[in-house]
Design an enzyme around this catalytic site. Structure first.
Site, mmCIF file in Angstrom:
data_model
loop_
_atom_site.group_PDB
_atom_site.id
_atom_site.type_symbol
_atom_site.label_atom_id
_atom_site.label_comp_id
_atom_site.label_asym_id
_atom_site.label_seq_id
_atom_site.Cartn_x
_atom_site.Cartn_y
_atom_site.Cartn_z
ATOM 1 N N SER A 109 0.852 -1.190 0.000
ATOM 2 C CA SER A 109 0.000 0.000 0.000
ATOM 3 C C SER A 109 0.886 1.238 0.000
ATOM 4 O O SER A 109 2.037 1.184 0.443
ATOM 5 C CB SER A 109 -0.852 -0.039 1.265
ATOM 6 O OG SER A 109 -1.290 1.244 1.585
ATOM 7 N N SER A 110 0.334 2.374 -0.437
ATOM 8 C CA SER A 110 1.123 3.604 -0.478
ATOM 9 C C SER A 110 1.462 4.109 0.933
ATOM 10 O O SER A 110 2.325 4.974 1.078
ATOM 11 C CB SER A 110 0.371 4.692 -1.242
ATOM 12 O OG SER A 110 -0.857 4.950 -0.609
ATOM 13 N N CYS A 111 0.800 3.565 1.966
ATOM 14 C CA CYS A 111 1.093 4.038 3.329
ATOM 15 C C CYS A 111 2.441 3.554 3.839
ATOM 16 O O CYS A 111 2.845 3.907 4.938
ATOM 17 C CB CYS A 111 -0.028 3.669 4.288
ATOM 18 S SG CYS A 111 -0.090 1.924 4.594
ATOM 19 N N TYR A 138 0.082 -1.068 10.479
ATOM 20 C CA TYR A 138 -0.275 -1.649 9.180
ATOM 21 C C TYR A 138 0.869 -1.443 8.180
ATOM 22 O O TYR A 138 1.268 -2.371 7.457
ATOM 23 C CB TYR A 138 -1.556 -0.958 8.703
ATOM 24 C CG TYR A 138 -2.049 -1.321 7.342
ATOM 25 C CD1 TYR A 138 -2.681 -2.541 7.113
ATOM 26 C CD2 TYR A 138 -1.917 -0.441 6.270
ATOM 27 C CE1 TYR A 138 -3.161 -2.867 5.851
ATOM 28 C CE2 TYR A 138 -2.406 -0.753 5.008
ATOM 29 C CZ TYR A 138 -3.025 -1.963 4.807
ATOM 30 O OH TYR A 138 -3.503 -2.292 3.565
ATOM 31 N N LYS A 142 3.252 -4.072 6.076
ATOM 32 C CA LYS A 142 3.377 -4.053 4.605
ATOM 33 C C LYS A 142 4.846 -3.942 4.175
ATOM 34 O O LYS A 142 5.269 -4.555 3.195
ATOM 35 C CB LYS A 142 2.562 -2.896 4.014
ATOM 36 C CG LYS A 142 1.058 -3.113 4.125
ATOM 37 C CD LYS A 142 0.661 -4.288 3.272
ATOM 38 C CE LYS A 142 -0.820 -4.538 3.256
ATOM 39 N NZ LYS A 142 -1.152 -5.784 2.556
ATOM 40 N N HIS A 185 -13.447 3.911 3.043
ATOM 41 C CA HIS A 185 -12.548 4.915 2.475
ATOM 42 C C HIS A 185 -13.366 6.042 1.852
ATOM 43 O O HIS A 185 -14.587 5.963 1.756
ATOM 44 C CB HIS A 185 -11.646 4.257 1.418
ATOM 45 C CG HIS A 185 -10.646 3.305 1.997
ATOM 46 N ND1 HIS A 185 -10.459 2.034 1.501
ATOM 47 C CD2 HIS A 185 -9.789 3.424 3.036
ATOM 48 C CE1 HIS A 185 -9.513 1.416 2.207
ATOM 49 N NE2 HIS A 185 -9.098 2.243 3.143
HETATM 50 N N1 LIG Z 1 -8.635 -0.895 -0.960
HETATM 51 C C1 LIG Z 1 -7.668 -0.015 -1.171
HETATM 52 O O1 LIG Z 1 -7.897 1.175 -1.395
HETATM 53 C C2 LIG Z 1 -6.238 -0.484 -1.157
HETATM 54 C C3 LIG Z 1 -5.263 0.501 -1.366
HETATM 55 C C4 LIG Z 1 -3.935 0.133 -1.334
HETATM 56 C C5 LIG Z 1 -3.604 -1.195 -1.114
HETATM 57 N N2 LIG Z 1 -4.548 -2.131 -0.934
HETATM 58 C C6 LIG Z 1 -4.094 -3.509 -0.690
HETATM 59 O O2 LIG Z 1 -4.722 -4.441 -1.526
HETATM 60 C C7 LIG Z 1 -4.881 -5.672 -0.829
HETATM 61 C C8 LIG Z 1 -6.341 -6.106 -0.895
HETATM 62 O O3 LIG Z 1 -7.155 -5.086 -0.357
HETATM 63 P P1 LIG Z 1 -8.737 -5.066 -0.543
HETATM 64 O O4 LIG Z 1 -9.130 -3.648 -0.618
HETATM 65 O O5 LIG Z 1 -9.114 -6.021 -1.587
HETATM 66 O O6 LIG Z 1 -9.189 -5.613 0.886
HETATM 67 P P2 LIG Z 1 -10.519 -6.445 1.241
HETATM 68 O O7 LIG Z 1 -11.596 -6.123 0.304
HETATM 69 O O8 LIG Z 1 -10.731 -6.246 2.712
HETATM 70 O O9 LIG Z 1 -10.051 -7.945 0.976
HETATM 71 C C9 LIG Z 1 -9.124 -8.602 1.799
HETATM 72 C C10 LIG Z 1 -9.394 -10.082 1.709
HETATM 73 O O10 LIG Z 1 -8.478 -10.767 2.589
HETATM 74 C C11 LIG Z 1 -9.193 -11.778 3.264
HETATM 75 N N3 LIG Z 1 -8.576 -12.083 4.569
HETATM 76 C C12 LIG Z 1 -8.225 -11.226 5.541
HETATM 77 N N4 LIG Z 1 -7.735 -11.903 6.584
HETATM 78 C C13 LIG Z 1 -7.795 -13.222 6.273
HETATM 79 C C14 LIG Z 1 -7.435 -14.421 6.956
HETATM 80 N N5 LIG Z 1 -6.923 -14.402 8.196
HETATM 81 N N6 LIG Z 1 -7.643 -15.604 6.328
HETATM 82 C C15 LIG Z 1 -8.186 -15.652 5.086
HETATM 83 N N7 LIG Z 1 -8.532 -14.540 4.376
HETATM 84 C C16 LIG Z 1 -8.342 -13.346 4.980
HETATM 85 C C17 LIG Z 1 -10.569 -11.204 3.481
HETATM 86 O O11 LIG Z 1 -11.457 -12.250 3.737
HETATM 87 P P3 LIG Z 1 -12.975 -11.980 4.231
HETATM 88 O O12 LIG Z 1 -13.706 -11.641 2.966
HETATM 89 O O13 LIG Z 1 -13.378 -13.254 4.840
HETATM 90 O O14 LIG Z 1 -12.859 -10.843 5.219
HETATM 91 C C18 LIG Z 1 -10.809 -10.482 2.163
HETATM 92 O O15 LIG Z 1 -11.353 -11.350 1.202
HETATM 93 C C19 LIG Z 1 -4.385 -5.445 0.592
HETATM 94 O O16 LIG Z 1 -3.085 -5.924 0.704
HETATM 95 C C20 LIG Z 1 -4.385 -3.960 0.718
HETATM 96 O O17 LIG Z 1 -3.374 -3.516 1.584
HETATM 97 C C21 LIG Z 1 -5.874 -1.811 -0.948
#
Ligand SMILES: NC(=O)c1ccc[n+]([C@@H]2O[C@H](COP(=O)([O-])OP(=O)(O)OC[C@H]3O[C@@H](n4cnc5c(N)ncnc54)[C@H](OP(=O)(O)O)[C@@H]3O)[C@@H](O)[C@H]2O)c1
Length: 326
Positions: A109-111, A138, A142, A185
């Site tokens: 992530s950008s953070c 967090y 990362k 967000h």
């Molecule tokens: N969203 C943004 O704006 C953004 C920006 C920058 C980077 N990112 C990065 O992109 C990646 C994905 O983000 P996202 O936005 O897609 O997040 P998300 O929608 O919350 O998806 C995360 C997924 O991980 C699963 N998960 C979490 N803990 C788990 C565990 N212990 N065992 C099995 N599965 C688990 C969750 O399962 P459940 O469905 O069961 O909860 C969910 O399906 C992350 O690394 C995040 O840091 C996201």
């Protein structure tokens, strides 16, 4: 050689589900893709993760599972944010190595960048200053994910032929986003607020802050396309554009908008005709947050979905998920 299996960790999430869509759209057959729900595989549990990798023996891994949340969630649950993210990454990366996975893509992530890193933030700003305190746990997790990939490459790359890469997305939005009233967000929060204001015929929507901070937003299907692109680059090309201890790649849209412009675009996409006011008593945060994506551009990829089109798709998804909840 028969093409191997691809494991997408976090396939129910916003990014993981977009990666799944992208892989299928590029012609990868369903049977080559492996995914597990959290109920079937808790990625924070080392023994289960090792057993899963031994049994399934995937060739490639997209690591899009993480505990993710906004400022409020990061502030309230810092222990969960650092512990779960460290465990998920360490378990997956080590089990992948032990079971012979050659290619892995870790999503950060950008953070990860210091609070005062000058925009546009370049990859080499990593570890040059103090992190934003609200999401430091967090961000540390990362950063550890990037360093896990690099360390496994450095120790085992030559002997075992592994190639573990990292991408750092900017703020993402699109289908599958979290529209929770308190824990979301900025884009999903604005979509919900303007949608509700339109339904209630509200004369004005108040947006937090002055509206002047600039932020960058990337449509999640563009992010997924970037992930598949980076994974597909041959090793010589990837190595030429990165360094063993500075190997991550920024994934941004390329330019930013003010929060005012964002709010006006959301209102326009939703068809909200009332006024927009800004509550300047609320904090603005950092004035500008933009990533430098020139490394990725030089590797042959740039974003294609403009904000208005992306928001229109996101709003369609919001309406669908709202009707599913109703
Ligand atoms: N969203 C943004 O704006 C953004 C920006 C920058 C980077 N990112 C990065 O992109 C990646 C994905 O983000 P996202 O936005 O897609 O997040 P998300 O929608 O919350 O998806 C995360 C997924 O991980 C699963 N998960 C979490 N803990 C788990 C565990 N212990 N065992 C099995 N599965 C688990 C969750 O399962 P459940 O469905 O069961 O909860 C969910 O399906 C992350 O690394 C995040 O840091 C996201």
């Amino acid at each position: 050689m028969t093409p191997g299996k691809i494991y997408v960790a976090g396939h129910h999430g916003m990014v993981g589900s977009a990666i799944l869509r992208r892989l299928l759209a590029t012609g990868i057959p369903d049977e080559r893709i492996i995914a597990r729900s959290r109920a079937d595989l808790d990625l924070a549990d080392q023994a289960s993760v090792r057993a899963f990798f031994e049994a399934e023996a995937p060739d490639e891994v997209y690591l899009a599972a993480a505990k993710v949340g906004g400022i409020h969630a990061n502030n309230t649950y810092p222990a969960e944010f650092i512990y779960e993210n460290l465990m998920i990454e360490a378990n997956i990366i080590d089990a992948a190595f032990r079971s012979g996975v050659k290619k892995l893509l870790f999503l950060g992530s950008s953070c990860i960048y210091p609070k005062l890193a000058p925009p546009p933030m370049r990859e080499d700003a990593l570890l040059t200053g103090t992190l934003e305190p609200t999401n430091e746990p967090y961000a540390i997790a990362k950063i550890a994910g990037i360093k896990l990939c690099e360390s496994y490459n450095r120790q085992y790359g030559a002997s075992h032929g592994i190639d573990y890469r990292s991408v750092m997305p900017t703020n993402l939005y699109g289908p599958g986003d979290n529209y929770h009233p308190e824990n979301s967000h900025v884009i999903p929060a604005l979509i919900r607020r303007f949608h509700e204001a339109k339904a209630a015929n509200a004369p004005c929507v108040v947006v937090w802050g002055s509206g002047t901070p600039r932020r960058e937003f990337l449509y999640v299907d563009d992010m997924a396309a970037a992930c598949v692109h980076v994974m597909g680059l041959d090793k010589a090309t990837y190595d030429r554009h990165t360094q063993p201890m500075l190997s991550h790649i920024n994934v941004g849209y390329g330019n930013d908008v003010t929060i005012r412009e964002l709010a006006e675009t959301v209102a326009c996409v939703i068809g909200y005709k009332g006024a927009i006011a800004f509550d300047t008593t609320k904090p603005d945060g950092t004035p500008r947050k933009l990533m430098d994506s020139s490394r990725l551009n030089a590797l042959g990829w740039r974003a294609t979905t403009g904000l208005e089109d992306g928001l229109a798709n996101a709003y369609r998804d919001f309406l669908k998920s709202d009707s599913r909840r109703a």
